[in-house]
Scaffold this active site. Sequence first.
Site, PDB file in Angstrom:
ATOM      1  N   HIS A  11       0.841  -1.207   0.000  1.00 31.89           N
ATOM      2  CA  HIS A  11       0.000   0.000   0.000  1.00 31.89           C
ATOM      3  C   HIS A  11       0.866   1.242   0.000  1.00 31.89           C
ATOM      4  O   HIS A  11       1.281   1.714   1.060  1.00 31.89           O
ATOM      5  CB  HIS A  11      -0.904  -0.001   1.228  1.00 31.89           C
ATOM      6  CG  HIS A  11      -1.760  -1.228   1.326  1.00 31.89           C
ATOM      7  ND1 HIS A  11      -1.267  -2.438   1.754  1.00 31.89           N
ATOM      8  CD2 HIS A  11      -3.065  -1.425   1.046  1.00 31.89           C
ATOM      9  CE1 HIS A  11      -2.237  -3.341   1.739  1.00 31.89           C
ATOM     10  NE2 HIS A  11      -3.345  -2.761   1.305  1.00 31.89           N
ATOM     11  N   HIS A 259      -4.180   2.805  -3.200  1.00 27.65           N
ATOM     12  CA  HIS A 259      -4.292   2.180  -1.878  1.00 27.65           C
ATOM     13  C   HIS A 259      -3.562   0.837  -1.814  1.00 27.65           C
ATOM     14  O   HIS A 259      -2.687   0.671  -0.985  1.00 27.65           O
ATOM     15  CB  HIS A 259      -5.771   1.991  -1.495  1.00 27.65           C
ATOM     16  CG  HIS A 259      -5.968   1.034  -0.363  1.00 27.65           C
ATOM     17  ND1 HIS A 259      -5.989   1.444   0.939  1.00 27.65           N
ATOM     18  CD2 HIS A 259      -6.105  -0.315  -0.340  1.00 27.65           C
ATOM     19  CE1 HIS A 259      -6.140   0.383   1.724  1.00 27.65           C
ATOM     20  NE2 HIS A 259      -6.219  -0.695   0.973  1.00 27.65           N
ATOM     21  N   GLU A 411     -17.426  -5.685  24.379  1.00 26.56           N
ATOM     22  CA  GLU A 411     -16.509  -6.827  24.409  1.00 26.56           C
ATOM     23  C   GLU A 411     -15.312  -6.646  23.475  1.00 26.56           C
ATOM     24  O   GLU A 411     -14.198  -7.046  23.798  1.00 26.56           O
ATOM     25  CB  GLU A 411     -17.234  -8.126  24.026  1.00 26.56           C
ATOM     26  CG  GLU A 411     -18.159  -8.677  25.087  1.00 26.56           C
ATOM     27  CD  GLU A 411     -19.530  -8.033  25.053  1.00 26.56           C
ATOM     28  OE1 GLU A 411     -19.757  -7.152  24.191  1.00 26.56           O
ATOM     29  OE2 GLU A 411     -20.384  -8.389  25.889  1.00 26.56           O
ATOM     30  N   PHE A 436     -20.159 -14.602  24.279  1.00 22.52           N
ATOM     31  CA  PHE A 436     -19.780 -13.314  23.684  1.00 22.52           C
ATOM     32  C   PHE A 436     -18.289 -13.239  23.355  1.00 22.52           C
ATOM     33  O   PHE A 436     -17.806 -12.189  22.932  1.00 22.52           O
ATOM     34  CB  PHE A 436     -20.198 -12.159  24.589  1.00 22.52           C
ATOM     35  CG  PHE A 436     -21.679 -12.154  24.900  1.00 22.52           C
ATOM     36  CD1 PHE A 436     -22.613 -12.301  23.879  1.00 22.52           C
ATOM     37  CD2 PHE A 436     -22.139 -12.024  26.205  1.00 22.52           C
ATOM     38  CE1 PHE A 436     -23.975 -12.317  24.158  1.00 22.52           C
ATOM     39  CE2 PHE A 436     -23.501 -12.038  26.485  1.00 22.52           C
ATOM     40  CZ  PHE A 436     -24.426 -12.188  25.469  1.00 22.52           C
ATOM     41  N   HIS A 472     -27.680 -17.661  24.410  1.00 21.66           N
ATOM     42  CA  HIS A 472     -26.719 -17.491  25.493  1.00 21.66           C
ATOM     43  C   HIS A 472     -25.960 -18.772  25.829  1.00 21.66           C
ATOM     44  O   HIS A 472     -25.182 -18.793  26.764  1.00 21.66           O
ATOM     45  CB  HIS A 472     -27.431 -16.977  26.754  1.00 21.66           C
ATOM     46  CG  HIS A 472     -27.741 -15.511  26.682  1.00 21.66           C
ATOM     47  ND1 HIS A 472     -28.424 -14.959  25.625  1.00 21.66           N
ATOM     48  CD2 HIS A 472     -27.453 -14.484  27.521  1.00 21.66           C
ATOM     49  CE1 HIS A 472     -28.550 -13.656  25.825  1.00 21.66           C
ATOM     50  NE2 HIS A 472     -27.969 -13.345  26.965  1.00 21.66           N
TER      51      HIS A 472
HETATM   52  C1  LIG Z   1     -11.077  -5.366   9.903  1.00 25.20           C
HETATM   53  C2  LIG Z   1     -10.557  -5.197   8.514  1.00 25.20           C
HETATM   54  N1  LIG Z   1     -11.411  -5.260   7.498  1.00 25.20           N
HETATM   55  C3  LIG Z   1     -10.945  -5.139   6.231  1.00 25.20           C
HETATM   56  C4  LIG Z   1      -9.632  -4.968   5.975  1.00 25.20           C
HETATM   57  C5  LIG Z   1      -9.114  -4.901   4.553  1.00 25.20           C
HETATM   58  N2  LIG Z   1      -8.673  -3.534   4.278  1.00 25.20           N
HETATM   59  C6  LIG Z   1      -7.387  -3.191   4.317  1.00 25.20           C
HETATM   60  S1  LIG Z   1      -7.138  -1.583   4.009  1.00 25.20           S
HETATM   61  C7  LIG Z   1      -8.789  -1.317   3.759  1.00 25.20           C
HETATM   62  C8  LIG Z   1      -9.297   0.035   3.413  1.00 25.20           C
HETATM   63  C9  LIG Z   1      -8.769   1.002   4.360  1.00 25.20           C
HETATM   64  O1  LIG Z   1      -9.115   2.293   4.044  1.00 25.20           O
HETATM   65  P1  LIG Z   1      -8.512   3.438   4.923  1.00 25.20           P
HETATM   66  O2  LIG Z   1      -8.526   3.028   6.326  1.00 25.20           O
HETATM   67  O3  LIG Z   1      -9.207   4.681   4.563  1.00 25.20           O
HETATM   68  O4  LIG Z   1      -7.012   3.474   4.501  1.00 25.20           O
HETATM   69  P2  LIG Z   1      -6.396   4.231   3.231  1.00 25.20           P
HETATM   70  O5  LIG Z   1      -6.753   3.434   2.023  1.00 25.20           O
HETATM   71  O6  LIG Z   1      -6.958   5.578   3.200  1.00 25.20           O
HETATM   72  O7  LIG Z   1      -4.957   4.164   3.538  1.00 25.20           O
HETATM   73  C10 LIG Z   1      -9.495  -2.487   3.950  1.00 25.20           C
HETATM   74  C11 LIG Z   1     -10.960  -2.593   3.807  1.00 25.20           C
HETATM   75  C12 LIG Z   1      -8.768  -4.902   7.086  1.00 25.20           C
HETATM   76  N3  LIG Z   1      -7.459  -4.750   6.964  1.00 25.20           N
HETATM   77  N4  LIG Z   1      -9.263  -4.995   8.349  1.00 25.20           N
END
Ligand SMILES: Cc1ncc(C[n+]2csc(CCOP(=O)(O)OP(=O)(O)O)c2C)c(N)n1
Length: 674
Positions: A11, A259, A411, A436, A472
Amino acid sequence: MDAVQQANSGHPGTPMAMAPVAYVLWQEFLRFDPEDPIWPNRDRFILSAGHASTLLYSLLHLARVKAVNRKYETLGELAVPLDDLKNFRQLESKCPGHPEYRWTSGVETTTGPLGQGVATSVGIALAGKWLAERYNRPDFPMFDYDVYALAGDGCMMEGISGEAASLAAHLGLSNLCWIYDNNHITIEGNTSLAFSEDVAGRFLAYGWNVQRVSNANDLDLLREALQRFKKTVARPSLIIVDSHIAYGAPTKQDTSAAHGEPLGENEIRATKRRYGWPEDAKFLVPPEVVDDFKGGIGKRGGQLRADWMNLFTAYSEQYPEPAAETLAIQHREPPKDWDAEIPTFPPDPKGLASRDSSGKVLNAIAKRHPWLMGGSADLSPSTKTRLTFEGAGEISRENLGGRNIHFGVREHAMGAILNGLALAKLRAFGSGFLIFSDYGRGSLRLAAIMELPVIYIFTHDSIGVGEDGPTHQPVEHLPSLRAIPGLTVIRPCDANEVAEAWRVIIEKKYDPVALILTRQAIPTLDRSRVAPASGLRRGAYVLSDATNGKPDVLLLATGSEVSLCLDAQEALRQKGAQARVISMPSWELFERQDEDYREAVLPSDVEARVSVENAARFGWERYVGLKGDRIGMRTFGASAPLKALQQKFGFTVDAVVSAALTQVEKVKGTLRQR
Ligand SMILES: Cc1ncc(C[n+]2csc(CCOP(=O)(O)OP(=O)(O)O)c2C)c(N)n1
Ligand SMILES: [Mg+2]
């Protein structure tokens, strides 16, 4: 750009856009000494947007942060050598895809699952306040660190950040600063696809101090915002920074293409040209840059740590006991005699719920273990985890030095906050209903990856919950927790196994543990008639053997089903069959025993085997074999009194006896055939 291109994955856009933010923060604010990245009172920088890991690796490299080994020694090596940046995302590189605590020195917590970093930062900030309350003295501010977390849109969208932010404001954690990279871009495109809330308004409503910086490249504005954070009292700070992902990339700036994939050679070349950077050079680190960092964070951080060390020497002279405690904390050592008051429970056929015996043992330990602390997600009256001895105290914004944390009904944030407390080396426990555990599983899993000794206490562990019904009643939770590598799951069968379980837990330095407890009373076994509870330590042990030492059938059970098997053993005896009852509180502890021991407990020539556990049967075939029988849950539970449920789902002496006899007959049959 170069690292991501070379790896052909990663990224690039966010590290580029956030470079100025990170630069000002590290060079001018972060109280961090590259020579000693584990100095206890250092400020923490957490990259919650873990996908932007090359930003952190670049910082660690440019600031010449030193590597620390497992024994807490720095041997002069760099935490991130340039070659490792060149090997971004490759096996053994100190630059894995997402930042990993313990693997790369200077990484304060593992991030990647969005929202975890910011939520964990709340735990580290809370620990800072707690340490200050307990250990600071007039003229000795031993703990006053700040925690910064850099978050993206994803972190803001994830629910866990909301839970954590709400609690952080409630507790008035003024040492906490989140920086939100408001670039309007996530993977699928512009955030307008799915995100139109007023983030500033939301955080104001939580009670945060919210500031805006309209341009990520404006160092003066950033400086001002960070200075204002430093002056803010009684509430955490959010700095919303408007930025352009892949700033400077001629065609990819402000697009989601920047990204998650390399920019491409041509785009990188064009970007470097635009930055006024030699366009053919790769991984270029001009010496002036290293000097610049040396003169900034290096000099400032070095001085700050030296001052602190001097202060600590004086503190140790004036306050030797608290000083020694802080050292023990840093080495994850429990205090002396922490186990001196652990009770032994007398035999009692009626017994008590394991949540109750656990509450007694926990209190007996915590009284002598000052930095053992924790709480529940609003269930401590049920989980029995409240510390009730004199002086235990409740944590609140007025009393951040208490021992009982009220996480509220949160949680997931509880899990991340526990990780944060453990990263600050406090001994943290969190409790809730086993059902949970799913809600906090994302954080629990990270505790296992990070090898943090976080303690989970999960009660109401089966259909034994009764009338609350299937929503539960845990069914698949035990096997699913056992599936997490590195997590030790312990389900004790009586009060004395509970006491032993706590002994095992407190000795652990690197393993998270899930202690699984009943809501309903279970007998306290008469240990003069069955094996001692210290067998728990080995994960499984022969609790009560065949009279002649030659069992026809093995009965394997955990928790509340162990006494059921003892009753079945007696009934089988009357029918002329000899059973061995094996209490098996922890698969993980058992797997660590040598083969001889395992064979002694589960002799391979006894093929007639029945496991009895009030949970999904998944996995027990490992111990009973494919031909063995497994008494367990095949469906969800139901809402009814406990007795009716035990009948319906087959947790009765009759059911165990009949399964055992069938096993014995089957094995006899195959032996005859052979
Ligand atoms: C809990 C979770 N869900 C999905 C992802 C996959 N994922 C990685 S980066 C991203 C998008 C992130 O966008 P943002 O936080 O705005 O970062 P930017 O692209 O602006 O750096 C996703 C959905 C992840 N890493 N963690
Ligand atoms: Mg974004």
